[in-house]
Design a protein around this motif. Structure first.
Motif, PDB file in Angstrom:
ATOM      1  N   SER A  50       0.591  -1.709   0.174  1.00  0.00           N
ATOM      2  CA  SER A  50      -0.329  -0.214  -0.381  1.00  0.00           C
ATOM      3  C   SER A  50       0.864   1.331   0.366  1.00  0.00           C
ATOM      4  CB  SER A  50      -1.017   0.194   1.372  1.00  0.00           C
ATOM      5  OG  SER A  50       0.114  -0.130   1.985  1.00  0.00           O
ATOM      6  N   GLU A  51       1.932   1.241   0.769  1.00  0.00           N
ATOM      7  CA  GLU A  51       2.959   2.229   0.298  1.00  0.00           C
ATOM      8  C   GLU A  51       4.192   1.990   1.219  1.00  0.00           C
ATOM      9  OE1 GLU A  51       2.365   5.141   3.237  1.00  0.00           O
ATOM     10  OE2 GLU A  51       1.472   3.873   4.835  1.00  0.00           O
ATOM     11  N   THR A  52       5.591   2.697   0.281  1.00  0.00           N
ATOM     12  CA  THR A  52       7.059   2.152   1.017  1.00  0.00           C
ATOM     13  C   THR A  52       6.867   3.673   1.665  1.00  0.00           C
ATOM     14  OG1 THR A  52       6.974   0.987  -0.797  1.00  0.00           O
ATOM     15  CG2 THR A  52       8.720   1.580  -0.108  1.00  0.00           C
ATOM     16  N   GLU A  53       7.917   2.917   2.725  1.00  0.00           N
ATOM     17  CA  GLU A  53       8.355   5.149   3.515  1.00  0.00           C
ATOM     18  C   GLU A  53       9.697   4.117   3.786  1.00  0.00           C
ATOM     19  OE1 GLU A  53       7.005   4.671   8.237  1.00  0.00           O
ATOM     20  OE2 GLU A  53       4.743   4.909   7.198  1.00  0.00           O
ATOM     21  N   SER A  54      10.886   5.208   3.425  1.00  0.00           N
ATOM     22  CA  SER A  54      11.575   5.750   2.807  1.00  0.00           C
ATOM     23  C   SER A  54      12.314   6.180   4.204  1.00  0.00           C
ATOM     24  CB  SER A  54      12.444   5.525   2.058  1.00  0.00           C
ATOM     25  OG  SER A  54      11.761   4.455   0.540  1.00  0.00           O
ATOM     26  N   PHE A  55      13.436   5.777   4.647  1.00  0.00           N
ATOM     27  CA  PHE A  55      14.508   6.570   5.250  1.00  0.00           C
ATOM     28  C   PHE A  55      15.845   7.406   4.339  1.00  0.00           C
ATOM     29  CE2 PHE A  55      18.589   7.163   7.700  1.00  0.00           C
ATOM     30  CZ  PHE A  55      18.696   9.000   8.369  1.00  0.00           C
ATOM     31  N   ALA A  56      15.812   8.758   4.120  1.00  0.00           N
ATOM     32  CA  ALA A  56      16.763   9.073   3.313  1.00  0.00           C
ATOM     33  C   ALA A  56      17.545  10.475   3.596  1.00  0.00           C
ATOM     34  CB  ALA A  56      16.667   9.220   1.655  1.00  0.00           C
ATOM     35  N   ALA A  57      18.433  10.927   3.116  1.00  0.00           N
ATOM     36  CA  ALA A  57      19.116  11.952   3.442  1.00  0.00           C
ATOM     37  C   ALA A  57      20.733  11.870   2.079  1.00  0.00           C
ATOM     38  CB  ALA A  57      21.124  11.787   4.407  1.00  0.00           C
ATOM     39  N   ASP A  58      20.814  12.788   1.603  1.00  0.00           N
ATOM     40  CA  ASP A  58      21.926  13.133   0.584  1.00  0.00           C
ATOM     41  C   ASP A  58      21.531  12.638  -0.912  1.00  0.00           C
ATOM     42  OD1 ASP A  58      23.372  14.854   2.562  1.00  0.00           O
ATOM     43  OD2 ASP A  58      24.269  12.796   2.660  1.00  0.00           O
ATOM     44  N   ASN A  59      19.971  12.162  -1.104  1.00  0.00           N
ATOM     45  CA  ASN A  59      19.444  11.945  -2.554  1.00  0.00           C
ATOM     46  C   ASN A  59      19.151  10.277  -2.404  1.00  0.00           C
ATOM     47  OD1 ASN A  59      18.494  13.867  -3.225  1.00  0.00           O
ATOM     48  ND2 ASN A  59      20.523  14.387  -4.139  1.00  0.00           N
ATOM     49  N   LYS A  60      19.975   9.697  -1.257  1.00  0.00           N
ATOM     50  CA  LYS A  60      20.351   8.807  -1.290  1.00  0.00           C
ATOM     51  C   LYS A  60      19.229   7.943  -0.146  1.00  0.00           C
ATOM     52  CE  LYS A  60      23.565   4.896  -0.469  1.00  0.00           C
ATOM     53  NZ  LYS A  60      24.104   3.896  -1.190  1.00  0.00           N
ATOM     54  N   VAL A  61      18.852   6.344  -0.819  1.00  0.00           N
ATOM     55  CA  VAL A  61      18.223   5.611   0.582  1.00  0.00           C
ATOM     56  C   VAL A  61      18.556   4.353   1.084  1.00  0.00           C
ATOM     57  CG1 VAL A  61      15.944   4.271   0.429  1.00  0.00           C
ATOM     58  CG2 VAL A  61      15.405   5.683  -0.939  1.00  0.00           C
ATOM     59  N   TYR A  62      18.628   4.751   2.372  1.00  0.00           N
ATOM     60  CA  TYR A  62      19.195   3.998   3.321  1.00  0.00           C
ATOM     61  C   TYR A  62      18.744   3.304   3.488  1.00  0.00           C
ATOM     62  CZ  TYR A  62      22.477   7.460   3.294  1.00  0.00           C
ATOM     63  OH  TYR A  62      23.596   8.401   3.097  1.00  0.00           O
ATOM     64  N   HIS A  63      16.823   3.230   3.978  1.00  0.00           N
ATOM     65  CA  HIS A  63      16.032   1.783   4.320  1.00  0.00           C
ATOM     66  C   HIS A  63      14.846   2.651   3.779  1.00  0.00           C
ATOM     67  CE1 HIS A  63      14.695  -0.869   7.372  1.00  0.00           C
ATOM     68  NE2 HIS A  63      13.798   0.215   7.447  1.00  0.00           N
ATOM     69  N   LYS A  64      13.950   0.916   3.800  1.00  0.00           N
ATOM     70  CA  LYS A  64      12.783   1.764   2.915  1.00  0.00           C
ATOM     71  C   LYS A  64      11.773   0.820   3.961  1.00  0.00           C
ATOM     72  CE  LYS A  64      13.019  -1.193  -1.047  1.00  0.00           C
ATOM     73  NZ  LYS A  64      12.638  -1.577  -2.593  1.00  0.00           N
ATOM     74  N   GLU A  65      11.052   0.529   4.069  1.00  0.00           N
ATOM     75  CA  GLU A  65       9.578  -0.640   5.005  1.00  0.00           C
ATOM     76  C   GLU A  65       8.433  -0.168   3.956  1.00  0.00           C
ATOM     77  OE1 GLU A  65       7.486  -1.185   8.592  1.00  0.00           O
ATOM     78  OE2 GLU A  65      10.263  -0.646   8.759  1.00  0.00           O
ATOM     79  N   ASP A  66       7.993  -1.434   3.864  1.00  0.00           N
ATOM     80  CA  ASP A  66       6.618  -1.750   2.777  1.00  0.00           C
ATOM     81  C   ASP A  66       5.472  -1.576   3.872  1.00  0.00           C
ATOM     82  OD1 ASP A  66       8.037  -1.676   0.233  1.00  0.00           O
ATOM     83  OD2 ASP A  66       8.407  -3.778  -0.133  1.00  0.00           O
ATOM     84  N   ARG A  67       4.155  -1.150   3.358  1.00  0.00           N
ATOM     85  CA  ARG A  67       3.303  -1.372   4.265  1.00  0.00           C
ATOM     86  C   ARG A  67       2.411  -2.242   3.214  1.00  0.00           C
ATOM     87  NH1 ARG A  67       5.315  -0.492   9.444  1.00  0.00           N
ATOM     88  NH2 ARG A  67       5.566   2.173   9.480  1.00  0.00           N
TER      89      ARG A  67
END
Length: 101
Positions: free
Chosen positions: A36-53
């Motif tokens: 239904s969605e993906t939550e991402s942790f990002a910095a400096d235009n790079k995704v470091y962690h993502k979690e699908d819901r």
């Protein structure tokens, strides 16, 4: 939780099951699941962690509290937190019980 783990978990209910939609019409009850969605942790235009819901949708021709309870017990046994929503789809004459996990 991964897409594969969600699928394996839901197969334990032993209802027709599909990702997002079935290719042909199904007779209820059946289950559909999807991201239904993906939550991402990002910095400096790079995704470091993502979690699908995920969304899990149970479709029934009539209100089936026993089947809902079975699904909820399965989620709880797998220590899955969920939010539950219910709707009646008049055009389809079906109940949709949606679990957001």
């Amino acid at each position: 939780m991964t897409l594969d783990k969600v699928c394996k978990m839901l197969k334990q209910i032993e209802l027709p099951l599909a990702y997002n939609h079935f290719k042909s019409e199904q007779k209820p009850p059946y289950l559909v699941y999807m991201i239904s969605e993906t939550e991402s942790f990002a910095a400096d235009n790079k995704v470091y962690h993502k979690e699908d819901r995920f969304a899990i949708e149970l479709y029934t021709a009539k209100k089936d509290a026993l089947l809902e309870t079975r699904l909820e017990v399965l989620l709880e046994d797998h220590e899955v937190y969920y939010e539950k929503y219910e709707a009646y789809i008049d055009t389809e004459k079906m109940y949709q019980i949606r679990y957001e996990i």
